[in-house]
Design a protein around this motif. Structure first.
Motif, mmCIF file in Angstrom:
data_model
loop_
_atom_site.group_PDB
_atom_site.id
_atom_site.type_symbol
_atom_site.label_atom_id
_atom_site.label_comp_id
_atom_site.label_asym_id
_atom_site.label_seq_id
_atom_site.Cartn_x
_atom_site.Cartn_y
_atom_site.Cartn_z
ATOM 1 N N ALA A 220 -5.041 12.221 -0.512
ATOM 2 C CA ALA A 220 -3.825 11.415 -0.551
ATOM 3 C C ALA A 220 -4.161 9.983 -0.155
ATOM 4 O O ALA A 220 -4.962 9.750 0.751
ATOM 5 N N VAL A 221 -3.531 9.026 -0.827
ATOM 6 C CA VAL A 221 -3.771 7.614 -0.529
ATOM 7 C C VAL A 221 -2.447 6.982 -0.118
ATOM 8 O O VAL A 221 -1.498 6.930 -0.906
ATOM 9 N N ALA A 222 -2.379 6.538 1.140
ATOM 10 C CA ALA A 222 -1.149 5.942 1.658
ATOM 11 C C ALA A 222 -0.957 4.540 1.096
ATOM 12 O O ALA A 222 -1.917 3.830 0.783
ATOM 13 N N GLY A 223 0.300 4.132 0.998
ATOM 14 C CA GLY A 223 0.588 2.757 0.650
ATOM 15 C C GLY A 223 0.445 1.859 1.864
ATOM 16 O O GLY A 223 0.257 2.329 2.994
ATOM 17 N N LEU A 224 0.547 0.573 1.645
ATOM 18 C CA LEU A 224 0.477 -0.402 2.747
ATOM 19 C C LEU A 224 1.874 -0.796 3.218
ATOM 20 O O LEU A 224 2.138 -0.889 4.412
ATOM 21 N N ASN A 225 2.758 -1.005 2.278
ATOM 22 C CA ASN A 225 4.090 -1.525 2.573
ATOM 23 C C ASN A 225 5.133 -0.406 2.699
ATOM 24 O O ASN A 225 4.900 0.701 2.217
ATOM 25 N N PRO A 226 6.283 -0.700 3.335
ATOM 26 C CA PRO A 226 7.347 0.307 3.401
ATOM 27 C C PRO A 226 7.738 0.788 2.008
ATOM 28 O O PRO A 226 7.905 -0.026 1.093
ATOM 29 N N HIS A 227 7.844 2.094 1.857
ATOM 30 C CA HIS A 227 8.214 2.690 0.563
ATOM 31 C C HIS A 227 7.275 2.252 -0.560
ATOM 32 O O HIS A 227 7.686 2.190 -1.731
ATOM 33 N N CYS A 228 6.026 1.947 -0.195
ATOM 34 C CA CYS A 228 5.020 1.493 -1.172
ATOM 35 C C CYS A 228 5.466 0.239 -1.908
ATOM 36 O O CYS A 228 5.098 0.012 -3.071
ATOM 37 N N GLY A 229 6.260 -0.589 -1.243
ATOM 38 C CA GLY A 229 6.634 -1.884 -1.806
ATOM 39 C C GLY A 229 7.805 -1.863 -2.751
ATOM 40 O O GLY A 229 8.242 -2.929 -3.204
ATOM 41 N N GLU A 230 8.360 -0.683 -3.075
ATOM 42 C CA GLU A 230 9.513 -0.585 -3.988
ATOM 43 C C GLU A 230 9.258 -1.365 -5.281
ATOM 44 O O GLU A 230 10.022 -2.249 -5.675
ATOM 45 N N ASN A 231 8.126 -1.017 -5.935
ATOM 46 C CA ASN A 231 7.782 -1.643 -7.223
ATOM 47 C C ASN A 231 7.697 -3.164 -7.138
ATOM 48 O O ASN A 231 8.153 -3.888 -8.047
ATOM 49 N N GLY A 232 7.144 -3.656 -6.036
ATOM 50 C CA GLY A 232 6.922 -5.088 -5.895
ATOM 51 C C GLY A 232 8.037 -5.846 -5.218
ATOM 52 O O GLY A 232 7.946 -7.064 -5.039
ATOM 53 N N LEU A 233 9.081 -5.142 -4.801
ATOM 54 C CA LEU A 233 10.206 -5.813 -4.156
ATOM 55 C C LEU A 233 9.808 -6.437 -2.826
ATOM 56 O O LEU A 233 10.235 -7.549 -2.495
#
Length: 361
Positions: A220-233
């Motif tokens: 598994a690879v975690a994202g960096l940002n909350p909610h994985c950035g919400e598609n760049g939001l």
């Protein structure tokens, strides 16, 4: 591996609780059913530690070479290094050049033993970074092959094994995490989230699981940002760096999944969805591991369990470690918990057997 693996265990900083938890760990007779342990350190400190923990019955057997070891329950084999001049005068619980040098020399020796094939795996007790670096600087690199500073164990192992690509893995039973970066500021950690490094850590994580006998690891690879950035939001690292790294790993045949929101990936891993989690920075991985591994007893106002294993991945040799510090405040009291060291030894055994099995394929 037909024979039980030989595990070299460093005593850690002698001013800390490393010698004590070593005695307590090796007092577990069943450990000798799983491996052949030998301590690298000053036998005088282990003799003192046996008294601290109330086990004067345990024999400390001084060895000049690994081949001298007896590997018998009730006896602790110590590859003796004359490091502490006067045990009675040596101050427990305090940073010192003598203690820092002793801890470093044990690490340097156990690495040499592993590189020469005299031990199958290495396991380290904690060292004090301030004490070690004071010693390295005091001797101007004369006792450290020219090195006058190391950030910690990982960097020592990398230097003495000439390893360029490595990372840290923390484990609590089957929950495992690895890191894209560790001991840097959070600002710098974010800047280090690049496709090449994320892919590198995915590959190392995959191989580590293979070394532990897991046939097709789910990484598994975690994202960096909350909610994985919400598609760049709010953040584009997932789009620009992390997802491309996952796709590149998949193209190599690695079962990589992600990026996955950091607030859910660890509970899923605890549930058995994944074999290992690639984390983007130090605390993203350390906090969940220590939350489940470090258990505090409210009633007794004391630590009930301090479990967890630190493993350096990417090395040509096996290195596991306790996942706690030197415990200077507890040193000499005989009350320190040995569970983390027992777990670290067991992880070293598992990896030694896994590597041996993979080598024969």
């Amino acid at each position: 591996m037909n024979e039980k693996p030989i595990v070299g265990i460093t005593m850690g900083d002698p001013a800390g609780n490393g010698p004590e938890i070593t005695v307590k760990a090796l007092a577990h007779e069943d450990l000798y059913d799983r491996c052949r342990p030998i301590v690298v350190g000053d036998a005088k400190m282990l003799e003192q530690a046996a008294r601290f923990v109330g086990r004067p019955d345990i024999r400390i057997h001084r060895c000049e070479a690994v081949s001298d070891a007896l590997f018998t329950p009730g006896t602790i084999d110590v590859l003796h290094l004359e490091l502490i001049s006067d045990v009675n005068a040596f101050e427990i619980g305090k940073v010192s050049i003598e203690g820092g040098n002793a801890a470093f020399q044990c690490v340097r020796k156990v690495i040499k033993l592993a590189m020469e094939g005299q031990v199958d795996a290495t396991c380290t007790n904690a060292l004090n970074k301030e004490a070690m670096n004071k010693a390295l600087e005091f001797y101007h690199g004369e006792r450290s092959d020219g090195h006058t500073h190391f950030d910690g164990h990982t960097e020592i192992y990398a230097a003495y094994t000439d390893t360029k690509k490595y990372t840290m893995m923390l484990a609590h039973h089957d929950l495992r995490v690895v890191h894209v970066s560790t001991h840097v500021s959070l600002r710098e950690a974010c800047e280090r989230v690049k496709k090449a490094r994320v892919l590198e850590v995915i590959e190392i994580a995959h191989q580590a699981c293979r070394d532990m006998g897991i046939g097709d690891p789910k990484v598994a690879v975690a994202g960096l940002n909350p909610h994985c950035g919400e598609n760049g939001l709010f953040g584009t690292e997932e789009i620009q760096e992390i997802r491309p790294a996952v796709e590149a790993a998949q193209a190599e045949g690695i079962h990589a999944i992600g990026p996955i929101p950091p607030d859910s990936v660890f509970s899923e891993a605890l549930g058995g969805w994944y074999d290992i989690v690639v984390c983007m920075y130090h605390d993203q991985g350390h906090i969940p591991l220590k939350t489940v591994g470090f258990v505090y007893d409210r009633d007794k106002q004391a630590w009930k369990a301090v479990e967890g294993v630190n493993v350096t991945l990417g090395l040509p040799i096996i290195r596991t470690s306790v996942d706690h510090g030197t415990g200077f405040a507890l040193a000499g009291k005989g009350t320190s918990n040995e569970l983390s060291l027992v777990n670290a030894i067991d992880y070293a055994v598992r990896m030694a057997k896994g590597r041996s099995g993979n080598a024969g394929r």
